[in-house]
Design a protein around this motif. Sequence first.
Motif, PDB file in Angstrom:
ATOM      1  N   HIS A 151       0.855  -1.184   0.000  1.00  0.00           N
ATOM      2  CA  HIS A 151       0.000   0.000   0.000  1.00  0.00           C
ATOM      3  C   HIS A 151       0.893   1.237   0.000  1.00  0.00           C
ATOM      4  CE1 HIS A 151      -2.495   3.234   1.725  1.00  0.00           C
ATOM      5  NE2 HIS A 151      -3.475   2.634   1.069  1.00  0.00           N
ATOM      6  N   THR A 153       1.103   5.424   0.188  1.00  0.00           N
ATOM      7  CA  THR A 153       0.527   6.730   0.479  1.00  0.00           C
ATOM      8  C   THR A 153       1.490   7.793  -0.035  1.00  0.00           C
ATOM      9  OG1 THR A 153      -0.600   5.915   2.464  1.00  0.00           O
ATOM     10  CG2 THR A 153      -0.301   8.297   2.270  1.00  0.00           C
ATOM     11  N   GLU A 155       2.368  11.580   0.169  1.00  0.00           N
ATOM     12  CA  GLU A 155       2.156  12.815   0.911  1.00  0.00           C
ATOM     13  C   GLU A 155       2.686  13.982   0.075  1.00  0.00           C
ATOM     14  OE1 GLU A 155       4.261  12.183   4.542  1.00  0.00           O
ATOM     15  OE2 GLU A 155       2.716  10.883   5.414  1.00  0.00           O
ATOM     16  N   ALA A 175      -3.894  11.642  -7.537  1.00  0.00           N
ATOM     17  CA  ALA A 175      -4.018  10.179  -7.603  1.00  0.00           C
ATOM     18  C   ALA A 175      -4.348   9.723  -9.020  1.00  0.00           C
ATOM     19  CB  ALA A 175      -5.085   9.705  -6.627  1.00  0.00           C
ATOM     20  N   VAL A 186      -2.379   5.012  -5.622  1.00  0.00           N
ATOM     21  CA  VAL A 186      -1.846   5.566  -4.382  1.00  0.00           C
ATOM     22  C   VAL A 186      -2.955   6.318  -3.662  1.00  0.00           C
ATOM     23  CG1 VAL A 186       0.511   5.796  -5.272  1.00  0.00           C
ATOM     24  CG2 VAL A 186      -1.067   7.714  -5.476  1.00  0.00           C
ATOM     25  N   ASP A 187      -2.886   6.315  -2.338  1.00  0.00           N
ATOM     26  CA  ASP A 187      -3.707   7.216  -1.534  1.00  0.00           C
ATOM     27  C   ASP A 187      -2.921   8.510  -1.380  1.00  0.00           C
ATOM     28  OD1 ASP A 187      -5.771   5.448  -1.233  1.00  0.00           O
ATOM     29  OD2 ASP A 187      -5.136   4.733   0.747  1.00  0.00           O
ATOM     30  N   VAL A 188      -3.535   9.617  -1.706  1.00  0.00           N
ATOM     31  CA  VAL A 188      -2.851  10.909  -1.645  1.00  0.00           C
ATOM     32  C   VAL A 188      -3.318  11.680  -0.417  1.00  0.00           C
ATOM     33  CG1 VAL A 188      -2.426  13.098  -2.803  1.00  0.00           C
ATOM     34  CG2 VAL A 188      -2.588  10.989  -4.141  1.00  0.00           C
ATOM     35  N   THR A 189      -2.357  12.104   0.381  1.00  0.00           N
ATOM     36  CA  THR A 189      -2.634  12.953   1.538  1.00  0.00           C
ATOM     37  C   THR A 189      -2.050  14.331   1.271  1.00  0.00           C
ATOM     38  OG1 THR A 189      -2.538  11.067   3.058  1.00  0.00           O
ATOM     39  CG2 THR A 189      -2.292  13.257   4.016  1.00  0.00           C
TER      40      THR A 189
END
Length: 214
Positions: A151, A153, A155, A175, A186-189
């Motif tokens: 996984h 993420t 940032e 994303a 990807v999870d984008v923060t």
Amino acid sequence: MRREVEARLGLRAVDIYGLSEIMGPGVACECECQAGLHGWEDHFLFEVIDPDTLRPLPEGEAGELVITTLTKQALPMLRYRTRDITRLTTRPCACGRTHLRMLRVSGRSDDMLIVRGVNVFPSQIEAVLIGRPNLAPHYQLVVERRGSLDHVTLEVEAAFGLTTNQYAGLARDVAHHVKGMVGISVDVTVLQPGGVPRSPGKAVRVRDLRPKGD
């Protein structure tokens, strides 16, 4: 970045390649055509190898650049592994110079991540982010193992002047483009300006939290 430098300073920017173990800047340099960096073959022997098998690769295939110094005294280097991923070409250049050209470095072999079977270089992520509106030029990849799957993420930092209400839309946009251009989800923060950790020296772009040995 080059386009911005050229526009702001009113000049033609050329790429210069060098590394301190070989001689510093000047190992290869772009000409006015900006179509690859001419390597000075009278001083260096350039090769591209498979970074895993060390097998020499044919012209035009991407791999790790290795350099042998031909004229350097006191500290000659034989097939020095630069860790830079590039391609070589001997096709004629419009400028008339006949030295081979190394194309722009696309990543580093020691930075490469394998995420769900896909080879990923941080420079690919950077290429997606640079120039995108409302983003600051700071990011970090956090790679974890969740169950049996990797996984990721991503940032990123918002530019000054954005409200937090705009962060969700910015995250979706980033994303979407990472998936389309790099091939991974990807999870984008989105963090506030200054939210991505800074480090002295070279920026730390990847935090790989997966169990060692995977």
